[in-house]
Design an enzyme around this catalytic site. Structure first.
Site, mmCIF file in Angstrom:
data_model
loop_
_atom_site.group_PDB
_atom_site.id
_atom_site.type_symbol
_atom_site.label_atom_id
_atom_site.label_comp_id
_atom_site.label_asym_id
_atom_site.label_seq_id
_atom_site.Cartn_x
_atom_site.Cartn_y
_atom_site.Cartn_z
ATOM 1 C CG ASP A 53 -2.039 0.956 1.181
ATOM 2 O OD1 ASP A 53 -2.058 1.802 0.280
ATOM 3 O OD2 ASP A 53 -2.923 0.872 2.047
ATOM 4 C CG ASP A 54 -0.029 4.837 0.039
ATOM 5 O OD1 ASP A 54 -0.846 4.513 -0.846
ATOM 6 O OD2 ASP A 54 -0.306 5.654 0.929
ATOM 7 C CB CYS A 86 -6.240 3.118 -1.426
ATOM 8 S SG CYS A 86 -4.747 3.637 -0.545
ATOM 9 C CG ASP A 322 -2.265 0.718 -3.237
ATOM 10 O OD1 ASP A 322 -1.100 1.160 -3.082
ATOM 11 O OD2 ASP A 322 -3.172 0.930 -2.400
ATOM 12 C CG ASN A 323 -1.435 4.386 -4.432
ATOM 13 O OD1 ASN A 323 -2.517 3.928 -4.095
ATOM 14 N ND2 ASN A 323 -0.600 4.951 -3.565
#
Length: 501
Positions: A53-54, A86, A322-323
């Site tokens: 995540d991130d 997200c 995710d990013n």
């Protein structure tokens, strides 16, 4: 009352596999180590997907296991997300559809979040159900979608488990890494503040347990482990709290950019970063690097178990995010949602059967391509409504001649929400709604207010010199037409729309 997890009963005997002529790659035959049942029939490789995540590219330097995966597998150098937020990104990952087709444009209603994903048929369209139909045992662990509540029964007698998942170990607010509830296959289990409750470690243990049981069952499996790390509030595991004391945020030419006079209005007014903001960036980056140590250890543990069970030759291990995340670039203290490469270009690495060691590809790939890839590996049908395309040819060392040459990024500015951990980028100083194209040699952005950005990525890889106001009319029209086509595409038309002439 705290419930203890019960192990599910062993899965039934594996379904007959595809004939070898239709196999994705050849898999080793015979019994596994120690005479255990063969883990996956030929043509039905296992898949383990670790989604962070991130996580930004600049953290990979602090992840030795991921770097070893790069040495032994394939790295996608130009992997772009369709939105650096997200819930929109994860909805795209699950379905293979762009945000304009998932209906999920932000993290919370009315434009996004779990409820919107479900209302638009996202659960039925996700790859989990397709993998189950192909004979796979499926497991989902960690973070699902923003707004999901692990205790929500949705009219049933027990906490709800979405369709498509044989096993489910998911929480809602796992960002602090402590004091959370896990929906464990329909039973709500509380974890507190003890060191052993650290969420990434709990997921690691459950992932390892699932692999061991799946190996004994002899049925092909898919497992997604979606960590909350390294998302804020940047809480490392206790054993890593003092690690990496000398780590600093990377100072690229874009860090605290000297002149933003050519940037769009939302960014042009940003002052230079000063102390204590710069000190906060240093602490934040260091804690992010500390957080991914537990993720890296989880990957090492999974790789050891796969090897010990004789599964490593029959299993694809996929690592990604995710990013991305900016920390100091272009005067932005910390966050995402922009069209800059810090936010939209993310690491993706694959090791597994038939994947050449040390491979790299510069092809333009997107998170729309993950769902069709997983289904393709499983020998399952890819739904016609899927906007992305399988990456399996790349895993075999080939590149389709008709592959896209433009990635689509579409972002809707979310309203401020006290529920949203990403609300720091919902402020008036965040980017307004925009659509963007990421080409092999350029970035083109159209904002809702009419402003534009254009960066020559060959001469200006750090996106410092905005040429949006100096584009020739014909070039601007060409890019705008391409952007329009992609933001209105669906299914196979998205790949053809993304091929520039």
């Amino acid at each position: 009352m705290i419930h203890r997890r019960r192990l599910p009963r062993p899965a039934p005997a594996a379904l007959f596999c595809l004939v070898l002529a239709l196999a994705l790659v050849g898999c080793s035959g015979g019994e596994g180590k120690g005479g255990a049942p063969k883990a996956a029939p030929p043509g039905k490789p296992n898949i383990v997907f670790v989604l962070t995540d991130d996580l930004s590219w600049n953290l990979i330097a602090h992840m030795p296991q991921v770097r070893d995966m790069q040495a032994k597998g394939l790295t996608f150098d130009n992997f772009f997300v369709a939105d650096s937020l997200c819930c929109t990104s994860r909805s795209t990952i699950l379905t293979g559809k762009y945000p304009h087709n998932t209906g999920v444009r932000t993290n919370f209603p009315p434009d996004g979040g779990y409820r919107v994903f479900k209302a638009h048929g996202g659960e039925q369209a996700s790859f989990g159900a397709g993998l189950q139909r192909a004979g796979y045992r499926t497991a989902f662990l960690g973070k699902y979608l923003n707004g999901y509540q692990p205790g929500d029964r949705q009219g049933g007698p027990a906490p709800y488990v979405p369709p498509g998942w044989s096993e489910w170990y998911v929480t809602g607010n796992g960002y602090p890494e402590y004091n959370y509830n896990l929906n464990e296959n329909g039973r709500l289990v509380h974890h507190g503040q003890a060191p052993q409750d650290y969420l990434t470690d709990v997921l690691s243990g459950k992932a390892d347990d699932f692999v061991r049981r799946a190996a004994a069952a002899g049925k092909p499996f898919f497992m997604e482990v979606a960590t909350f790390a390294p998302h804020g509030p940047f809480v490392p595991a206790p054993r890593h709290a003092g690690a990496l004391p000398g780590v600093r945020a990377p100072r690229t030419p874009a860090f605290n950019e000297a002149d933003v006079g050519d940037k769009p209005s939302w960014l042009r007014a940003r002052p230079s970063l000063r102390s204590p903001g710069l000190q906060g960036i240093e602490r934040g980056f260091r804690d992010r690097a500390r957080m991914v140590q537990a993720v890296d250890e989880m990957i090492a543990r999974l790789r050891r178990t796969l090897a010990a069970k004789g599964l490593d030759k029959d299993t694809y291990l996929v690592f990604g995010s995710d990013n991305g995340f900016h920390m100091g670039e272009h005067r932005l203290a910390g966050g995402k949602m922009t069209a800059f490469d810090t936010d939209i270009r993310v690491p993706y690495v694959v090791v597994g059967p038939g994947v050449e060691a040390g491979g790299r590809t510069g092809a333009i790939v997107q998170n729309t391509d993950l769902a069709p890839t997983f289904l393709d590996i499983a020998g399952a049908a890819v739904p016609p409504a899927t906007d992305g395309r399988s990456l399996v040819p790349f895993l075999r060392g080939a590149r389709p001649p008709d592959w896209r040459t433009a990635a689509l990024v579409e972002h809707v500015k979310p309203p401020p929400s006290p529920q949203d951990p990403d609300r720091q980028d919902s402020s008036p100083g965040a980017p307004p709604t925009y659509n963007a194209l990421r080409l092999p040699d350029a970035l083109y952005v159209e904002y809702q207010n009419g402003e534009r950005e254009y960066y020559d990525m060959t001469r200006d890889p750090h996106q410092l010199d905005n040429l949006g106001g100096r584009l020739q009319r014909d070039r601007r029209r060409q890019l705008s037409a391409l952007l329009y086509a992609l933001t209105h595409c669906s299914g196979a038309g998205c790949m053809s729309a993304g091929r520039t002439r």
